[in-house]
Design a protein around this motif. Structure first.
Motif, PDB file in Angstrom:
ATOM      1  N   UNK A  39       0.837  -1.193   0.000  1.00  0.00           N
ATOM      2  CA  UNK A  39       0.000   0.000   0.000  1.00  0.00           C
ATOM      3  C   UNK A  39       0.871   1.241   0.000  1.00  0.00           C
ATOM      4  N   UNK A  40       0.389   2.293  -0.672  1.00  0.00           N
ATOM      5  CA  UNK A  40       1.126   3.544  -0.744  1.00  0.00           C
ATOM      6  C   UNK A  40       0.528   4.585   0.183  1.00  0.00           C
ATOM      7  N   UNK A  41       0.817   5.837  -0.095  1.00  0.00           N
ATOM      8  CA  UNK A  41       0.252   6.976   0.623  1.00  0.00           C
ATOM      9  C   UNK A  41      -0.893   7.545  -0.203  1.00  0.00           C
ATOM     10  N   UNK A  42      -1.916   8.049   0.451  1.00  0.00           N
ATOM     11  CA  UNK A  42      -3.079   8.592  -0.253  1.00  0.00           C
ATOM     12  C   UNK A  42      -2.620   9.666  -1.233  1.00  0.00           C
TER      13      UNK A  42
ATOM     14  N   UNK B  81      -0.737   9.060  -3.857  1.00  0.00           N
ATOM     15  CA  UNK B  81       0.519   8.660  -4.495  1.00  0.00           C
ATOM     16  C   UNK B  81       0.273   8.107  -5.890  1.00  0.00           C
ATOM     17  N   UNK B  82       1.159   8.447  -6.815  1.00  0.00           N
ATOM     18  CA  UNK B  82       1.142   7.929  -8.179  1.00  0.00           C
ATOM     19  C   UNK B  82       2.289   6.936  -8.319  1.00  0.00           C
ATOM     20  N   UNK B  83       2.033   5.813  -8.982  1.00  0.00           N
ATOM     21  CA  UNK B  83       3.069   4.814  -9.252  1.00  0.00           C
ATOM     22  C   UNK B  83       2.937   4.372 -10.699  1.00  0.00           C
TER      23      UNK B  83
ATOM     24  N   UNK C 123      -3.533  -4.025  -1.782  1.00  0.00           N
ATOM     25  CA  UNK C 123      -4.927  -3.598  -1.887  1.00  0.00           C
ATOM     26  C   UNK C 123      -5.116  -3.040  -3.285  1.00  0.00           C
ATOM     27  N   UNK C 124      -6.057  -3.636  -4.056  1.00  0.00           N
ATOM     28  CA  UNK C 124      -6.207  -3.281  -5.464  1.00  0.00           C
ATOM     29  C   UNK C 124      -7.681  -3.137  -5.809  1.00  0.00           C
TER      30      UNK C 124
ATOM     31  N   UNK D  18      -5.639   5.334  -3.445  1.00  0.00           N
ATOM     32  CA  UNK D  18      -6.786   5.998  -2.823  1.00  0.00           C
ATOM     33  C   UNK D  18      -7.001   5.425  -1.429  1.00  0.00           C
ATOM     34  N   UNK D  19      -7.468   6.242  -0.521  1.00  0.00           N
ATOM     35  CA  UNK D  19      -7.547   5.908   0.894  1.00  0.00           C
ATOM     36  C   UNK D  19      -8.267   4.613   1.206  1.00  0.00           C
TER      37      UNK D  19
END
Length: 135
Positions: free
Chosen positions: A74-77, A79-81, A98-99, A119-120
């Protein structure tokens, strides 16, 4: 844009806060100390074989060496990857923790690229997909 014969007073609010704006008394030209970027710039991870796609670099370039299992935490709300295949040695199957769009993304050809947004409440969301298989 400042038009001729326009009354102007500062400070000016920019995306980065208050910036200094000055007017040349001779030419009438305005200058600012603000710096503007023309795009998103970030680091690049080079990943060869199976392993973790990092959440610290904007881009991950994958080189597959067989049927490679890839993971994405999981990333930060907000965040773009961006993940792109640069060498095809076999399928690379990415499983984000989480996808929102399914459970996996499979890369099976050079230049297949996905852009994800974290997204959160729903996790990673596909913003764009160029050729990869989302399942």
């Amino acid at each position: 844009k400042i038009m001729a014969n326009t009354t102007f007073s500062g400070p000016v609010r920019s995306e980065n806060g208050f910036e200094q704006v000055t007017k040349n008394a001779t030419t009438g030209a305005f200058t600012t100390n603000a710096t503007y970027n023309s795009g998103i710039i970030g680091g690049v991870q080079s990943l060869s074989g199976a392993g973790a796609v990092d959440t610290t670099n904007l881009v991950t370039e994958i080189t597959t060496t067989g049927a490679d299992a890839l993971t994405l935490a999981n990333g930060s709300v907000g965040q773009i990857k961006i993940i792109t295949m640069i060498v095809d040695g076999g399928n690379g199957t990415l499983t984000p923790t989480t996808f929102a769009n399914g459970s996996t993304i499979t890369f099976d050809a050079v230049n297949e690229t996905v852009c994800l947004l974290f997204a959160n409440t729903i996790g990673w969301v596909v913003v764009s997909n160029s050729g990869a298989t989302v399942a």
